[in-house]
Design a protein around this motif. Structure first.
Motif, mmCIF file in Angstrom:
data_model
loop_
_atom_site.group_PDB
_atom_site.id
_atom_site.type_symbol
_atom_site.label_atom_id
_atom_site.label_comp_id
_atom_site.label_asym_id
_atom_site.label_seq_id
_atom_site.Cartn_x
_atom_site.Cartn_y
_atom_site.Cartn_z
ATOM 1 N N ASN A 185 -32.334 30.558 34.683
ATOM 2 C CA ASN A 185 -31.422 30.050 36.181
ATOM 3 C C ASN A 185 -32.749 31.070 36.677
ATOM 4 O O ASN A 185 -32.737 32.379 36.371
ATOM 5 C CB ASN A 185 -29.890 30.748 36.169
ATOM 6 C CG ASN A 185 -30.502 31.844 35.632
ATOM 7 O OD1 ASN A 185 -29.958 32.281 34.761
ATOM 8 N ND2 ASN A 185 -29.962 32.386 36.888
ATOM 9 N N ALA A 237 -18.436 34.549 32.226
ATOM 10 C CA ALA A 237 -18.954 34.884 33.589
ATOM 11 C C ALA A 237 -19.565 35.100 34.726
ATOM 12 O O ALA A 237 -19.140 35.809 35.983
ATOM 13 C CB ALA A 237 -20.663 35.194 32.698
ATOM 14 N N THR A 238 -19.176 33.306 35.374
ATOM 15 C CA THR A 238 -19.976 32.623 36.048
ATOM 16 C C THR A 238 -18.885 32.344 36.705
ATOM 17 O O THR A 238 -18.862 31.893 38.895
ATOM 18 C CB THR A 238 -20.809 31.964 36.387
ATOM 19 O OG1 THR A 238 -20.435 30.807 35.518
ATOM 20 C CG2 THR A 238 -21.847 32.574 35.619
ATOM 21 N N PRO A 283 -23.645 40.221 32.748
ATOM 22 C CA PRO A 283 -22.652 39.857 32.633
ATOM 23 C C PRO A 283 -21.302 38.841 32.094
ATOM 24 O O PRO A 283 -21.150 38.743 31.828
ATOM 25 C CB PRO A 283 -22.679 39.646 34.473
ATOM 26 C CG PRO A 283 -24.050 39.344 34.830
ATOM 27 C CD PRO A 283 -24.818 40.106 34.121
ATOM 28 N N ALA A 318 -27.951 26.134 41.891
ATOM 29 C CA ALA A 318 -28.915 26.439 40.758
ATOM 30 C C ALA A 318 -28.245 28.377 41.507
ATOM 31 O O ALA A 318 -28.445 29.549 40.488
ATOM 32 C CB ALA A 318 -30.127 27.003 41.309
ATOM 33 N N LEU A 369 -25.415 29.075 42.323
ATOM 34 C CA LEU A 369 -24.024 29.100 41.534
ATOM 35 C C LEU A 369 -23.951 29.802 40.240
ATOM 36 O O LEU A 369 -22.178 30.297 39.756
ATOM 37 C CB LEU A 369 -23.071 28.005 41.963
ATOM 38 C CG LEU A 369 -22.934 28.161 43.471
ATOM 39 C CD1 LEU A 369 -22.120 26.184 43.128
ATOM 40 C CD2 LEU A 369 -21.915 28.910 43.695
ATOM 41 N N VAL A 370 -25.023 29.555 39.377
ATOM 42 C CA VAL A 370 -25.036 29.342 38.144
ATOM 43 C C VAL A 370 -25.169 31.230 38.432
ATOM 44 O O VAL A 370 -25.445 31.917 36.664
ATOM 45 C CB VAL A 370 -25.522 28.583 37.233
ATOM 46 C CG1 VAL A 370 -25.140 28.022 37.099
ATOM 47 C CG2 VAL A 370 -27.579 29.079 37.328
ATOM 48 N N ASP A 371 -25.955 31.992 38.662
ATOM 49 C CA ASP A 371 -26.969 33.034 38.457
ATOM 50 C C ASP A 371 -25.695 33.798 37.931
ATOM 51 O O ASP A 371 -24.050 34.528 39.227
ATOM 52 C CB ASP A 371 -26.622 33.464 40.230
ATOM 53 C CG ASP A 371 -27.636 35.444 39.983
ATOM 54 O OD1 ASP A 371 -27.711 36.064 38.500
ATOM 55 O OD2 ASP A 371 -28.220 35.877 40.156
ATOM 56 N N PRO A 372 -25.511 34.591 36.868
ATOM 57 C CA PRO A 372 -24.424 35.573 36.730
ATOM 58 C C PRO A 372 -23.834 36.542 37.114
ATOM 59 O O PRO A 372 -23.062 37.339 37.132
ATOM 60 C CB PRO A 372 -24.712 35.485 34.866
ATOM 61 C CG PRO A 372 -26.228 36.026 34.605
ATOM 62 C CD PRO A 372 -26.447 34.520 36.121
ATOM 63 N N ALA A 373 -24.804 37.289 38.250
ATOM 64 C CA ALA A 373 -24.709 38.637 38.628
ATOM 65 C C ALA A 373 -23.740 38.390 39.508
ATOM 66 O O ALA A 373 -22.863 39.410 40.129
ATOM 67 C CB ALA A 373 -25.991 38.736 38.952
ATOM 68 N N TRP A 374 -23.694 37.094 40.264
ATOM 69 C CA TRP A 374 -22.982 36.291 41.447
ATOM 70 C C TRP A 374 -21.972 35.222 41.012
ATOM 71 O O TRP A 374 -21.907 34.126 41.009
ATOM 72 C CB TRP A 374 -23.024 35.939 43.309
ATOM 73 C CG TRP A 374 -23.582 37.229 43.460
ATOM 74 C CD1 TRP A 374 -25.364 38.266 42.446
ATOM 75 C CD2 TRP A 374 -23.615 37.797 44.751
ATOM 76 N NE1 TRP A 374 -25.670 39.169 43.652
ATOM 77 C CE2 TRP A 374 -24.512 39.545 44.505
ATOM 78 C CE3 TRP A 374 -22.251 37.932 44.707
ATOM 79 C CZ2 TRP A 374 -24.117 40.252 45.559
ATOM 80 C CZ3 TRP A 374 -22.466 38.330 45.989
ATOM 81 C CH2 TRP A 374 -22.886 39.796 46.399
ATOM 82 N N PRO A 375 -21.369 35.941 39.811
ATOM 83 C CA PRO A 375 -20.390 34.524 39.472
ATOM 84 C C PRO A 375 -18.688 34.253 40.815
ATOM 85 O O PRO A 375 -18.759 34.884 41.324
ATOM 86 C CB PRO A 375 -19.126 35.239 38.272
ATOM 87 C CG PRO A 375 -19.201 36.469 38.454
ATOM 88 C CD PRO A 375 -20.443 36.983 39.098
ATOM 89 N N GLY A 376 -18.747 32.899 40.579
ATOM 90 C CA GLY A 376 -17.556 32.846 40.678
ATOM 91 C C GLY A 376 -16.995 32.648 42.574
ATOM 92 O O GLY A 376 -16.353 32.305 42.768
#
Lengths: 339, 365
Positions: A48, A205-206, A316, B319, B321-328
């Motif tokens: 990603n 995580a997301t 995360p 793309a 949105l899938v960053d685990p550092a900035w979820p949801g």
């Protein structure tokens, strides 16, 4: 129009089954000066882009390892985002040299599609996720649960098989779209959500406000070995891809990390000497530089480092090593001997 | 009553006048009308304050990390959009070189704005466009003038969306005019070709054309002959848009009174003179609303390139949105991107209305 489509498909099928590639991949890659890898359009932890558009993930590391082995420079990669439908064509048509794109390896894909699976960099499998407040510790305790699942996939069949085999009842909530099935689970319409474990982890995580409120149960009920895939026709290229991945795993087995690799090069252990090219031979046999494994470990890291960096407890996604631990730690990661 | 007195003016009932009257007339004219008004007001009250509360009052505008943002906010976390704005706007384009796609967006918007002004409608405009598009090409690709080369797999975000739609419309429109003329031609071969083309392309969804272009086509080409993914998508979009636009243009051609054709013939004009000077100007003016309708459709359809792995505006949002550092934070992301789409579509729609008004010559009924 229908006839045209059918004709096109038949022609495509013929084109696919004919091994049209003759050992040219490795030469082409060397001449081009970089490796072209097919990655996903965004699967957290696997491949990603970050906020700056730079790709990260274990599949990306896999690709970088190939470049490090071949060119001594992990940056000599070109990552081509591919969708699930388009990935195999991209590989068949030569748009990419290798798919490092969380792709399950099966007999059909190996044969009918004309691919070779070059090892496994992630052992996935269908798992279960439940809210922590239910206090469930094992899938065996799920009798009578309501389960959110997508229809028409093997996921649904595996689920039914598992519950039948364990003589448990369950109520399926079948929802077509991934986004909707996730929403249904988080809104509490079902107790359990089931899909591939890596996806469970990335969903947790997301998509959640607070990932710690959910647990992924330890049981995996299907086999989804993910790993790099190359097309038929260039065995030497296949070797480079295969052994680049093995080198990452072997480095972890030998305890070589990106930090201590320079010290380890002074080791008297013959295995390590062979591996790092202190005793030459391996690189020549593979047709790459003797420092190939050194470069992989130095620039990309060993398998464990890559896993922890992208999927592990400090990220995360918080995935356990589980089946992806080394065989010496009860996992399945087993490097073939480099000698 | 000896002297005639001035008649006193009787005012209409207060309830039928002024704002009260307007309300009564428009909102509470009958029981059904009243019911609808109450329902609508209730719906607005139930959603709008909550949305404003979420989107503005309780929102967090900047935060260093996702968890900080989430804890501080009772509402939207716009910090996500700020954190990801460069990925969303420019996709995978090399980070240090983002000024180049930025400039491309400015060039595109400026050129579109320029083209909308009537006093620029001269031969020079075409020349300006050629210069602008050359500049766009140089900026995006680089490789000359000291700019580093960026292969077009890395193009993404708003510039890509603009490139796909501007080129799509610019090439599809002339093609569609030829197709429409061809379909009304007296020459059987040309007519048949145009009919077949239009019906074939219109008969399949854009997504299947894109799919053909990206999945099937490469299998027919020899290995190594790999013509560019972006070009393939662009051609698919042009072919698709042309088929739809052709039917719109044909509608305009048919709506024109026969007398116009006969008058042109009587003047002794040749076919292309007749078409270019008499028929097309009137026919195209007639069909401005459906033309713009189709343009807006094409603009939004470019987001379908998501299925062949191109990072247009919508896909680069996905793309990010899938960053685990900035979820949801999907709601925030989609709202931000939809605002961009809305602004551009609204502009097109407003401009087409203005154009209609300016070109009006009393033919409207």
């Amino acid at each position: 129009m229908k006839e045209i489509r059918i004709a096109a498909m038949v022609a495509a099928a013929l084109a696919v089954s004919a091994p049209a590639f003759a050992g040219a991949t490795l030469d082409a890659v060397k001449q081009r000066g970089f490796v072209t890898c097919g990655v996903s359009t965004g699967v957290a932890g696997f491949s990603n882009p970050d906020s700056a558009g730079k790709w990260t993930g274990i599949d990306v590391d896999n690709c970088r390892a190939i470049a490090a082995a071949l060119f001594g420079d992990a940056e000599k990669v070109k990552l081509v985002p591919t969708t699930a439908q388009q990935r195999f064509t991209a590989l068949q048509s030569g748009e990419v040299d290798v798919l490092t794109r969380n792709t399950t390896q099966t007999l059909q894909r190996d044969t009918a599609l004309g691919f070779n699976a070059a090892g496994v960099n992630f052992y996935d499998g269908q798992g279960f996720m439940v809210p922590k407040k239910l206090g469930v510790k094992s899938a065996k305790e799920l009798a009578g649960a309501t389960v959110c699942v997508q229809p028409g996939t093997t996921t649904e069949l595996n689920l039914a098989d598992y519950f039948r085999a364990n003589r448990m009842e369950f109520k399926p909530v079948v929802i077509e779209k991934l986004d909707e099935v996730i929403a249904a689970f988080f809104s509490g319409r079902c107790d359990v959500f089931t899909t591939d474990a890596s996806q469970l982890a990335s969903v947790r995580a997301t998509r959640t406000q607070n990932p710690d409120d959910y647990v992924i149960l330890p049981e995996l009920i299907s086999k989804e070995p993910l790993g790099p895939v190359v097309r038929h026709g260039d065995d030497q290229w296949f070797d480079v891809v295969k052994w680049s991945l093995i080198a990452m795993i072997e480095a972890e087995e030998l305890g070589i990390t990106s930090k201590n690799v320079d010290e380890m090069a002074k080791s008297t252990n013959p295995n390590i000497q062979r591996f790092l090219g202190v005793t030459p031979g391996m690189g020549k046999a593979l047709g790459v530089d003797e420092k190939w494994a050194y470069n992989i470990v130095k620039q990309v890291g060993n398998y464990g480092e890559s896993f922890e960096r992208n999927l592990g407890r400090s990220t995360p996604i918080k995935l356990e090593r589980g089946k992806n631990a080394l065989w010496t730690n009860g996992g399945l990661m087993y490097a073939l001997p480099i000698r | 009553m000896t002297a005639p007195t001035a008649t006193t003016e009787l005012k209409p009932p207060a309830l039928s006048q002024g704002w009260l009257g307007w309300i009564r007339e428009n909102l509470f004219a009958g029981p059904f009308n009243t019911l609808l008004t109450i329902l609508t007001v209730w719906l607005l009250l139930a959603t709008v304050p909550a949305f404003i509360d979420w989107a503005l009052l309780k929102a967090v505008w900047s935060a260093p990390t996702a968890s900080v943002c989430r804890e501080a906010a009772g509402g939207a976390c716009w910090a996500f959009v700020y954190e990801k704005h460069r990925l969303i706007l420019f996709g995978l384009y090399p980070f240090e070189e983002h000024w180049r796609p930025m400039l491309v967006v400015v060039i595109f918007l400026a050129m579109i704005g320029l083209s909308c002004l009537r006093r620029f409608w001269t031969v020079w405009l075409a020349l300006y466009w050629i210069v602008a598009l050359t500049a766009v090409g140089i900026l995006m690709w680089g490789g000359v003038l000291g700019l580093t080369y960026v292969e077009n797999e890395k193009w993404g975000g708003l510039p890509l969306t603009l490139i796909l739609s501007v080129f799509g419309i610019a090439f599809a429109f002339p093609l569609s005019i030829l197709l429409a003329l061809g379909r009304r031609s007296n020459m059987p071969a040309i007519k048949a070709l145009c009919v077949i083309y239009i019906e074939l392309i219109r008969g399949v969804p854009l997504i299947s054309l894109l799919f053909m272009a990206s999945v099937m086509l490469p299998l027919f080409l020899p290995t190594g002959v790999n013509f560019d993914k972006l070009l393939r998508a662009q051609i698919a979009i042009i072919l698709f848009a042309a088929a739809y636009l052709a039917e719109v243009v044909r509608g305009g051609l048919q709506a024109l009174p026969k007398g116009q054709y006969e008058a042109a013939d009587a003047l002794g004009l040749a076919y292309w003179q007749k078409t270019g000077l008499i028929i097309l100007p009137q026919a195209l003016k007639l069909v401005i609303p459906p033309l713009v309708n189709t343009f807006i459709g094409i603009f939004k359809d470019t987001s379908l390139v998501v299925i062949i792995g191109l990072f247009d505006l919508l896909n680069s949002l996905k793309a990010s949105l899938v960053d685990p550092a900035w979820p949801g934070f999907s709601a925030e992301g989609y709202i931000a991107v939809s605002l961009i789409y809305f602004a551009l579509c609204y502009f097109m729609s407003k401009y087409s209305q203005a154009l209609e008004a300016r070109l009006a010559t009393g033919h409207k009924r």
